[in-house]
Design a protein around this motif. Structure first.
Motif, PDB file in Angstrom:
ATOM      1  N   ARG A 168      -8.742   1.776  -9.444  1.00  0.00           N
ATOM      2  CA  ARG A 168      -9.029   2.513  -8.210  1.00  0.00           C
ATOM      3  C   ARG A 168      -7.959   3.583  -7.984  1.00  0.00           C
ATOM      4  O   ARG A 168      -6.830   3.439  -8.400  1.00  0.00           O
ATOM      5  CB  ARG A 168      -9.045   1.586  -6.995  1.00  0.00           C
ATOM      6  CG  ARG A 168      -9.995   0.424  -7.094  1.00  0.00           C
ATOM      7  CD  ARG A 168     -11.435   0.866  -6.940  1.00  0.00           C
ATOM      8  NE  ARG A 168     -12.323  -0.288  -6.874  1.00  0.00           N
ATOM      9  CZ  ARG A 168     -13.138  -0.632  -7.852  1.00  0.00           C
ATOM     10  NH1 ARG A 168     -13.165   0.048  -8.970  1.00  0.00           N
ATOM     11  NH2 ARG A 168     -13.938  -1.660  -7.719  1.00  0.00           N
ATOM     12  N   LYS A 169      -8.360   4.636  -7.288  1.00  0.00           N
ATOM     13  CA  LYS A 169      -7.427   5.693  -6.909  1.00  0.00           C
ATOM     14  C   LYS A 169      -7.337   5.727  -5.394  1.00  0.00           C
ATOM     15  O   LYS A 169      -8.242   5.266  -4.700  1.00  0.00           O
ATOM     16  CB  LYS A 169      -7.919   7.053  -7.407  1.00  0.00           C
ATOM     17  CG  LYS A 169      -7.960   7.190  -8.897  1.00  0.00           C
ATOM     18  CD  LYS A 169      -8.440   8.576  -9.255  1.00  0.00           C
ATOM     19  CE  LYS A 169      -8.475   8.789 -10.761  1.00  0.00           C
ATOM     20  NZ  LYS A 169      -8.911  10.149 -11.088  1.00  0.00           N
ATOM     21  N   LEU A 170      -6.257   6.301  -4.890  1.00  0.00           N
ATOM     22  CA  LEU A 170      -6.075   6.500  -3.453  1.00  0.00           C
ATOM     23  C   LEU A 170      -5.921   7.986  -3.170  1.00  0.00           C
ATOM     24  O   LEU A 170      -5.340   8.722  -3.974  1.00  0.00           O
ATOM     25  CB  LEU A 170      -4.833   5.784  -2.945  1.00  0.00           C
ATOM     26  CG  LEU A 170      -4.829   4.269  -2.929  1.00  0.00           C
ATOM     27  CD1 LEU A 170      -3.499   3.763  -2.385  1.00  0.00           C
ATOM     28  CD2 LEU A 170      -5.973   3.722  -2.102  1.00  0.00           C
ATOM     29  N   ALA A 171      -6.416   8.407  -2.013  1.00  0.00           N
ATOM     30  CA  ALA A 171      -6.237   9.788  -1.577  1.00  0.00           C
ATOM     31  C   ALA A 171      -6.212   9.828  -0.062  1.00  0.00           C
ATOM     32  O   ALA A 171      -6.852   9.009   0.594  1.00  0.00           O
ATOM     33  CB  ALA A 171      -7.367  10.673  -2.097  1.00  0.00           C
ATOM     34  N   GLU A 172      -5.462  10.787   0.485  1.00  0.00           N
ATOM     35  CA  GLU A 172      -5.485  11.055   1.919  1.00  0.00           C
ATOM     36  C   GLU A 172      -6.399  12.249   2.127  1.00  0.00           C
ATOM     37  O   GLU A 172      -6.243  13.285   1.467  1.00  0.00           O
ATOM     38  CB  GLU A 172      -4.077  11.324   2.431  1.00  0.00           C
ATOM     39  CG  GLU A 172      -3.212  10.089   2.406  1.00  0.00           C
ATOM     40  CD  GLU A 172      -1.875  10.269   3.115  1.00  0.00           C
ATOM     41  OE1 GLU A 172      -1.661  11.332   3.754  1.00  0.00           O
ATOM     42  OE2 GLU A 172      -1.060   9.348   3.030  1.00  0.00           O
ATOM     43  N   LEU A 173      -7.370  12.090   3.035  1.00  0.00           N
ATOM     44  CA  LEU A 173      -8.424  13.081   3.205  1.00  0.00           C
ATOM     45  C   LEU A 173      -8.621  13.428   4.673  1.00  0.00           C
ATOM     46  O   LEU A 173      -8.386  12.600   5.555  1.00  0.00           O
ATOM     47  CB  LEU A 173      -9.744  12.526   2.653  1.00  0.00           C
ATOM     48  CG  LEU A 173      -9.697  11.999   1.227  1.00  0.00           C
ATOM     49  CD1 LEU A 173     -10.873  11.091   0.956  1.00  0.00           C
ATOM     50  CD2 LEU A 173      -9.683  13.159   0.262  1.00  0.00           C
TER      51      LEU A 173
END
Length: 74
Positions: free
Chosen positions: A37-42
């Motif tokens: 899994r990847k994480l991102a702030e959106l």
């Protein structure tokens, strides 16, 4: 409104957590990445602010582009 998203290689959102500013009285949640899994702030689109995060995850996916991740309609 900003969120942190955990998503898979196809951009399907697994989990969302609202990013809470420091000093706010609300309790913030942070997601923890795992191997696949990847994480991102959106930034949440303006028309979706205030909607339940589950609805946002059902309608959008994450596009992980070189210039940065963003939410796009499925």
């Amino acid at each position: 409104m900003r969120v942190q998203a955990a998503f898979d290689e196809d951009g399907h959102i697994i989990a969302l957590a609202e990013i809470v500013a420091e000093g706010d009285d609300r309790l913030g949640v942070r997601l923890v990445p795992c191997a696949d899994r990847k994480l991102a702030e959106l930034t949440v689109p303006g028309e979706c602010v205030g909607e339940p995060l589950a609805e946002l995850a059902a309608r959008y996916r994450v596009e992980d582009a070189p210039e940065g991740a963003r939410l796009i309609l499925r």
